[in-house]
Design a protein around this motif. Structure first.
Motif, PDB file in Angstrom:
ATOM      1  N   LEU A 228       0.815  -1.216   0.000  1.00  0.00           N
ATOM      2  CA  LEU A 228       0.000   0.000   0.000  1.00  0.00           C
ATOM      3  C   LEU A 228       0.846   1.262   0.000  1.00  0.00           C
ATOM      4  CD1 LEU A 228      -3.175  -0.696   2.151  1.00  0.00           C
ATOM      5  CD2 LEU A 228      -2.850  -0.763  -0.314  1.00  0.00           C
ATOM      6  N   ARG A 229       2.032   1.205   0.583  1.00  0.00           N
ATOM      7  CA  ARG A 229       2.890   2.398   0.524  1.00  0.00           C
ATOM      8  C   ARG A 229       3.259   2.696  -0.923  1.00  0.00           C
ATOM      9  NH1 ARG A 229       7.873   4.149   4.384  1.00  0.00           N
ATOM     10  NH2 ARG A 229       8.335   6.108   3.344  1.00  0.00           N
ATOM     11  N   GLN A 230       3.576   1.670  -1.684  1.00  0.00           N
ATOM     12  CA  GLN A 230       3.885   1.878  -3.104  1.00  0.00           C
ATOM     13  C   GLN A 230       2.657   2.371  -3.855  1.00  0.00           C
ATOM     14  OE1 GLN A 230       5.533  -1.777  -4.581  1.00  0.00           O
ATOM     15  NE2 GLN A 230       7.477  -1.472  -3.511  1.00  0.00           N
ATOM     16  N   PHE A 231       1.494   1.824  -3.535  1.00  0.00           N
ATOM     17  CA  PHE A 231       0.262   2.201  -4.220  1.00  0.00           C
ATOM     18  C   PHE A 231      -0.085   3.679  -3.993  1.00  0.00           C
ATOM     19  CE2 PHE A 231      -4.368   2.722  -4.312  1.00  0.00           C
ATOM     20  CZ  PHE A 231      -4.635   2.302  -5.606  1.00  0.00           C
ATOM     21  N   TYR A 232      -0.080   4.115  -2.725  1.00  0.00           N
ATOM     22  CA  TYR A 232      -0.465   5.504  -2.419  1.00  0.00           C
ATOM     23  C   TYR A 232       0.660   6.493  -2.671  1.00  0.00           C
ATOM     24  CZ  TYR A 232      -4.881   3.889  -0.611  1.00  0.00           C
ATOM     25  OH  TYR A 232      -6.129   3.335  -0.500  1.00  0.00           O
ATOM     26  N   ASP A 233       1.898   6.087  -2.530  1.00  0.00           N
ATOM     27  CA  ASP A 233       3.085   6.872  -2.870  1.00  0.00           C
ATOM     28  C   ASP A 233       2.982   8.338  -2.424  1.00  0.00           C
ATOM     29  OD1 ASP A 233       5.577   7.437  -3.830  1.00  0.00           O
ATOM     30  OD2 ASP A 233       5.072   7.152  -5.955  1.00  0.00           O
ATOM     31  N   LEU A 234       2.795   8.525  -1.120  1.00  0.00           N
ATOM     32  CA  LEU A 234       2.664   9.882  -0.574  1.00  0.00           C
ATOM     33  C   LEU A 234       3.891  10.739  -0.843  1.00  0.00           C
ATOM     34  CD1 LEU A 234       0.919   9.262   2.874  1.00  0.00           C
ATOM     35  CD2 LEU A 234      -0.107   9.952   0.695  1.00  0.00           C
ATOM     36  N   GLU A 235       5.058  10.107  -0.890  1.00  0.00           N
ATOM     37  CA  GLU A 235       6.277  10.879  -1.163  1.00  0.00           C
ATOM     38  C   GLU A 235       6.230  11.509  -2.550  1.00  0.00           C
ATOM     39  OE1 GLU A 235       7.702   7.616   1.740  1.00  0.00           O
ATOM     40  OE2 GLU A 235       6.224   7.774   0.137  1.00  0.00           O
ATOM     41  N   ARG A 236       5.667  10.817  -3.513  1.00  0.00           N
ATOM     42  CA  ARG A 236       5.535  11.393  -4.856  1.00  0.00           C
ATOM     43  C   ARG A 236       4.446  12.459  -4.870  1.00  0.00           C
ATOM     44  NH1 ARG A 236       2.218  10.984  -8.724  1.00  0.00           N
ATOM     45  NH2 ARG A 236       1.205   9.092  -8.009  1.00  0.00           N
ATOM     46  N   LEU A 237       3.344  12.164  -4.226  1.00  0.00           N
ATOM     47  CA  LEU A 237       2.230  13.112  -4.173  1.00  0.00           C
ATOM     48  C   LEU A 237       2.658  14.433  -3.530  1.00  0.00           C
ATOM     49  CD1 LEU A 237      -0.830  13.488  -4.685  1.00  0.00           C
ATOM     50  CD2 LEU A 237      -1.195  12.608  -2.383  1.00  0.00           C
ATOM     51  N   TRP A 238       3.470  14.366  -2.489  1.00  0.00           N
ATOM     52  CA  TRP A 238       3.954  15.555  -1.772  1.00  0.00           C
ATOM     53  C   TRP A 238       5.443  15.776  -2.054  1.00  0.00           C
ATOM     54  CZ3 TRP A 238       0.584  18.767   0.446  1.00  0.00           C
ATOM     55  CH2 TRP A 238      -0.698  18.259   0.721  1.00  0.00           C
ATOM     56  N   ARG A 239       5.848  15.576  -3.310  1.00  0.00           N
ATOM     57  CA  ARG A 239       7.272  15.626  -3.663  1.00  0.00           C
ATOM     58  C   ARG A 239       7.918  16.984  -3.434  1.00  0.00           C
ATOM     59  NH1 ARG A 239       4.484  14.494  -8.152  1.00  0.00           N
ATOM     60  NH2 ARG A 239       4.216  16.110  -9.708  1.00  0.00           N
ATOM     61  N   LYS A 240       7.145  18.049  -3.338  1.00  0.00           N
ATOM     62  CA  LYS A 240       7.729  19.374  -3.091  1.00  0.00           C
ATOM     63  C   LYS A 240       8.012  19.621  -1.611  1.00  0.00           C
ATOM     64  CE  LYS A 240       5.984  21.447  -7.264  1.00  0.00           C
ATOM     65  NZ  LYS A 240       5.183  22.489  -7.879  1.00  0.00           N
ATOM     66  N   ALA A 241       7.560  18.712  -0.767  1.00  0.00           N
ATOM     67  CA  ALA A 241       7.793  18.844   0.674  1.00  0.00           C
ATOM     68  C   ALA A 241       9.259  18.571   0.991  1.00  0.00           C
ATOM     69  CB  ALA A 241       6.911  17.860   1.444  1.00  0.00           C
ATOM     70  N   ARG A 242       9.768  19.251   2.017  1.00  0.00           N
ATOM     71  CA  ARG A 242      11.092  18.890   2.517  1.00  0.00           C
ATOM     72  C   ARG A 242      10.982  17.495   3.108  1.00  0.00           C
ATOM     73  NH1 ARG A 242      13.486  22.966   6.525  1.00  0.00           N
ATOM     74  NH2 ARG A 242      11.388  22.836   7.330  1.00  0.00           N
ATOM     75  N   ARG A 243      12.001  16.694   2.881  1.00  0.00           N
ATOM     76  CA  ARG A 243      11.931  15.272   3.240  1.00  0.00           C
ATOM     77  C   ARG A 243      13.142  14.897   4.086  1.00  0.00           C
ATOM     78  NH1 ARG A 243      11.047  10.314  -0.971  1.00  0.00           N
ATOM     79  NH2 ARG A 243      11.864   8.697   0.391  1.00  0.00           N
ATOM     80  N   LEU A 244      12.876  14.131   5.129  1.00  0.00           N
ATOM     81  CA  LEU A 244      13.937  13.626   5.985  1.00  0.00           C
ATOM     82  C   LEU A 244      13.721  12.129   6.147  1.00  0.00           C
ATOM     83  CD1 LEU A 244      16.372  14.453   7.710  1.00  0.00           C
ATOM     84  CD2 LEU A 244      14.799  14.910   9.573  1.00  0.00           C
ATOM     85  N   ASP A 245      14.712  11.335   5.738  1.00  0.00           N
ATOM     86  CA  ASP A 245      14.625   9.879   5.814  1.00  0.00           C
ATOM     87  C   ASP A 245      15.440   9.371   6.998  1.00  0.00           C
ATOM     88  OD1 ASP A 245      14.815  10.065   2.343  1.00  0.00           O
ATOM     89  OD2 ASP A 245      13.073   9.284   3.394  1.00  0.00           O
ATOM     90  N   PHE A 246      14.901   8.387   7.690  1.00  0.00           N
ATOM     91  CA  PHE A 246      15.562   7.761   8.833  1.00  0.00           C
ATOM     92  C   PHE A 246      15.677   6.276   8.541  1.00  0.00           C
ATOM     93  CE2 PHE A 246      13.123  11.364  10.259  1.00  0.00           C
ATOM     94  CZ  PHE A 246      14.045  12.075  11.005  1.00  0.00           C
TER      95      PHE A 246
END
Length: 128
Positions: free
Chosen positions: A97-115
């Motif tokens: 479901l993470r791949q399906f909804y792909d929030l990172e792509r949808l909100w790609r202009k957001a600043r992103r921090l990966d842990f």
């Protein structure tokens, strides 16, 4: 933006997810983007029981600091659980479901921090 500079409630949620071995923990900073919240915390559970355990761990950690979600979505056995804390929303997905909804792509202009790593000083036994 680093873990140390985040607001305490975001750090608590991220650390709780990491303690339950959540995969691909990502924080999206939505401030100034016209979103209904300031942050999305997105993570992956590698099984349905792990999705639930991550959710429970985050709720327990934040509850210990006096915070309760204003809204919850999903139920036991779900592949996507959501915790709404007002200024931030936690999304816990199965891999599919993470791949399906792909929030990172949808909100790609957001600043992103990966842990990717669990917090310092957490043993394998404590994290499980």
């Amino acid at each position: 933006m680093t873990l140390e500079t985040l607001r305490p409630e975001l750090r608590w949620a991220i650390e709780a997810a990491q303690n339950k071995k959540a995969a691909a923990v990502t924080l999206l900073d939505l401030t100034g983007m016209g979103a209904f919240t300031e942050y999305f915390l997105v993570c992956t559970g590698l099984s349905t029981p792990q999705v639930r355990a991550i959710c429970d761990g985050i709720e327990e950690s934040l509850h210990a600091h006096g915070m309760r979600p204003t809204h919850r979505e999903g139920r036991s056995g779900a592949e996507w659980l959501l915790l709404d804390y007002g200024s931030f929303i936690v999304h816990i997905f199965s891999e599919r479901l993470r791949q399906f909804y792909d929030l990172e792509r949808l909100w790609r202009k957001a600043r992103r921090l990966d842990f990717s790593d669990p917090p310092e000083g957490v043993s394998e036994r404590e994290a499980g």
